[in-house]
Every structure is written in C-alpha cells, then in structure tokens.
Design a protein around this motif. Structure first.
Motif, short mmCIF file in Angstrom:
data_model
loop_
_atom_site.label_atom_id
_atom_site.label_comp_id
_atom_site.label_asym_id
_atom_site.label_seq_id
_atom_site.Cartn_x
_atom_site.Cartn_y
_atom_site.Cartn_z
N GLY A 1 0.77 -1.26 -0.03
CA GLY A 1 -0.05 -0.04 -0.20
C GLY A 1 0.78 1.09 -0.07
N MET A 2 2.05 0.95 -0.35
CA MET A 2 3.06 2.30 -0.40
C MET A 2 3.48 2.84 -1.65
N ASP A 3 2.34 3.22 -2.54
CA ASP A 3 2.51 3.49 -3.80
C ASP A 3 3.23 4.83 -4.03
N ALA A 4 3.19 5.55 -2.85
CA ALA A 4 4.02 7.10 -2.94
C ALA A 4 5.42 6.78 -2.86
N VAL A 5 5.82 5.53 -2.01
CA VAL A 5 7.21 5.29 -1.97
C VAL A 5 7.70 4.61 -3.19
N ALA A 6 6.92 3.88 -4.00
CA ALA A 6 7.02 3.08 -5.13
C ALA A 6 7.61 4.22 -6.06
N GLU A 7 6.94 5.33 -6.23
CA GLU A 7 7.16 6.38 -7.07
C GLU A 7 8.61 6.95 -6.98
N LEU A 8 9.02 6.93 -5.86
CA LEU A 8 10.48 7.40 -5.52
C LEU A 8 11.77 6.49 -5.86
N ILE A 9 11.58 5.13 -6.33
CA ILE A 9 12.45 4.42 -6.40
C ILE A 9 13.20 4.70 -7.57
N ASN A 10 14.43 4.93 -7.65
CA ASN A 10 15.23 5.33 -8.62
C ASN A 10 16.51 4.30 -8.64
N PRO A 11 16.94 3.71 -9.83
CA PRO A 11 17.98 2.69 -9.65
C PRO A 11 19.25 3.24 -9.73
N TYR A 12 19.39 4.63 -10.12
CA TYR A 12 20.70 5.44 -10.04
C TYR A 12 20.81 6.47 -9.16
N TYR A 13 19.85 7.40 -8.85
CA TYR A 13 20.08 8.41 -8.20
C TYR A 13 18.92 8.49 -7.03
N PRO A 14 18.92 7.99 -5.82
CA PRO A 14 18.16 7.97 -4.69
C PRO A 14 17.61 9.39 -4.62
N ALA A 15 16.29 9.47 -4.32
CA ALA A 15 15.72 10.59 -3.89
C ALA A 15 15.12 10.64 -2.58
N GLU A 16 14.49 11.86 -2.07
CA GLU A 16 13.78 11.89 -0.74
C GLU A 16 14.73 11.43 0.43
N MET A 17 13.88 10.46 1.18
CA MET A 17 14.30 9.70 2.38
C MET A 17 15.32 8.90 2.02
N ILE A 18 15.24 8.23 0.75
CA ILE A 18 15.93 7.06 0.44
C ILE A 18 17.67 7.53 0.14
N GLY A 19 17.58 8.95 -0.48
CA GLY A 19 18.80 9.76 -0.62
C GLY A 19 19.58 9.94 0.72
N ARG A 20 18.59 10.46 1.65
CA ARG A 20 19.24 10.81 3.01
C ARG A 20 19.61 9.55 3.70
N LEU A 21 18.90 8.48 3.52
CA LEU A 21 19.52 7.07 4.06
C LEU A 21 20.67 6.83 3.49
N GLU A 22 20.94 6.77 2.34
CA GLU A 22 22.04 6.36 1.77
C GLU A 22 23.23 7.30 2.03
N HIS A 23 23.10 8.55 2.21
CA HIS A 23 23.89 9.32 2.36
C HIS A 23 24.36 9.20 4.02
N GLY A 24 23.64 8.45 4.69
CA GLY A 24 24.19 8.11 6.35
C GLY A 24 23.50 9.20 7.15
N ASP A 25 22.49 10.12 6.71
CA ASP A 25 22.11 11.25 7.40
C ASP A 25 20.96 10.67 8.44
N ILE A 26 20.26 9.53 7.91
CA ILE A 26 19.05 8.91 8.91
C ILE A 26 19.17 7.51 8.95
#
Length: 209
Positions: A31-56
């Motif tokens: 039921g997480m369609d809004a998250v599904a729209e953020l998935i990017n195999p090359y350049y992470p966006a939103e909270m995924i980008g901050r997760l992969e940056h080590g900020d959260i």
C-alpha cells in the motif's frame, strides 16, 4: 587496459542484477504507492537519498515512508523486504571474474550508493560461490558510511584518500552516466555496462599487454 592496476565496481546494475519493477510492485503490495514512485536505480531521492547518505537510520527512513504513504502499520521488516526486491542475484560467473583479477594481482574495490538494509541482502548474495564479500575486495566503500553520494566528487576523493589508488591506473565500472562522468573528470578509466551485460571480456583484458 595494460596500465590498469585497480578496478572499482558499483554494486547494483553492475555486479548485482536489479529488477526495478519487482521492487515497485513490492511496495505497492504494502500500500506504499507514494514510496514506489520514488524508487530510482541510479540516483536516490527523498528519504532514500538521506538514508544512503547516512544522515538518517533505516528506522527513521521507514517512519518517513509510512508517513508519506499513509501506512502507519507497515513494519520496518516488510519495508526492508520490499526494498530488497530490487536486488535479484550476483551471477557466480562475475564472482569468478573478480577472483581471476585478484589472482593476477589486480586490486579490486566497491564504491556504491547503498544502505544498511540492502547490504544485508547483498552480503548474502556474495556467498553464492562459498566466500564472503570481503574475500573479493581490498575495500568496500559505501555511501552511508562515507556520508557522500555518487555522483559527487567528494565520495571519489574520499575513496582515493583511503585506498591510495591512482585514478590513472584505475578502471571504474558503473551503470550511472553521471557517476562515470565524474570518475572520468577525475582521471579514471571508465566503463558503463548495459543492464545484465557480461563484461567479462573487459575484465580479462585488465593488466594485460
């Protein structure tokens, strides 16, 4: 390739086969369609980008995903599963190609935008031929530990400083165009494989006259 003494691999899309649609479908089943729209195999966006940056932390990222999608009851473990559906397999042939490089005295590294939850899946995949991930590499550089993301020059410079490698003697293999552009600007030899490409012929030529 004769002067190459080091090879730096990306993980997803280079060593690890990816399935974007499977990952998106997994988030939609939660039921997480809004998250599904953020998935990017090359350049992470939103909270995924901050997760992969080590900020959260992964839990903090999950909290943001739940808020974004209005699904407060989805546990962290199911979100980890859905994100892990991105990752399909590491072909044993690629593991053996890395082994062959190391037998010839070529140093091997990983430089990856990644996060702790995905790395649990990836590390298990590396055991497919009876060895752990560390067996295959001199060092593994991960964005969330370095607090930098490709394609920034900063993550490359941190890797260079930590490893002592010379860009002019190093082949960088990545499936993201901006990532290889940055590497090339810093003096690396580059190669951008197609999805699921067998680039063993390239690795076979490394360090040979």
């Amino acid at each position: 390739m004769e002067k190459i003494k080091n090879v730096v691999f990306d993980l997803g899309g280079v060593l690890v086969d990816l399935d974007l649609n499977r990952c998106i479908a997994a988030f939609r089943t939660l039921g997480m369609d809004a998250v599904a729209e953020l998935i990017n195999p090359y350049y992470p966006a939103e909270m995924i980008g901050r997760l992969e940056h080590g900020d959260i932390t992964f839990h903090e990222a999950c909290e943001e995903m739940r808020r974004l999608s209005g699904t407060p009851d989805v546990p962290d473990e199911r979100i980890a599963w859905a994100y892990g559906e991105f990752l399909v397999t590491i072909p044993v042939a690629k593991l053996r190609q890395i082994e062959a490089l190391r037998r010839r005295g070529i140093r091997t590294y990983v430089l990856s935008n990644n996060n702790p939850a995905s790395m649990e899946f990836v590390r298990r995949m590396f055991t497919a031929d009876g060895h752990d991930m560390e067996y295959y590499f001199d060092a593994v550089y991960l964005s969330y530990r370095m607090h930098e993301l490709k394609p920034s020059e900063a993550i490359f410079r941190k890797m260079i400083a930590a490893s002592g490698l010379e860009p002019a003697e190093t082949l960088f293999i990545d499936d993201g165009s901006r990532n290889v552009d940055t590497a090339q600007a810093l003096g690396f030899a580059i190669y951008m494989p197609a999805p699921q490409e067998d680039f063993g012929h390239l690795l076979e030529s490394v360090g040979r006259s």
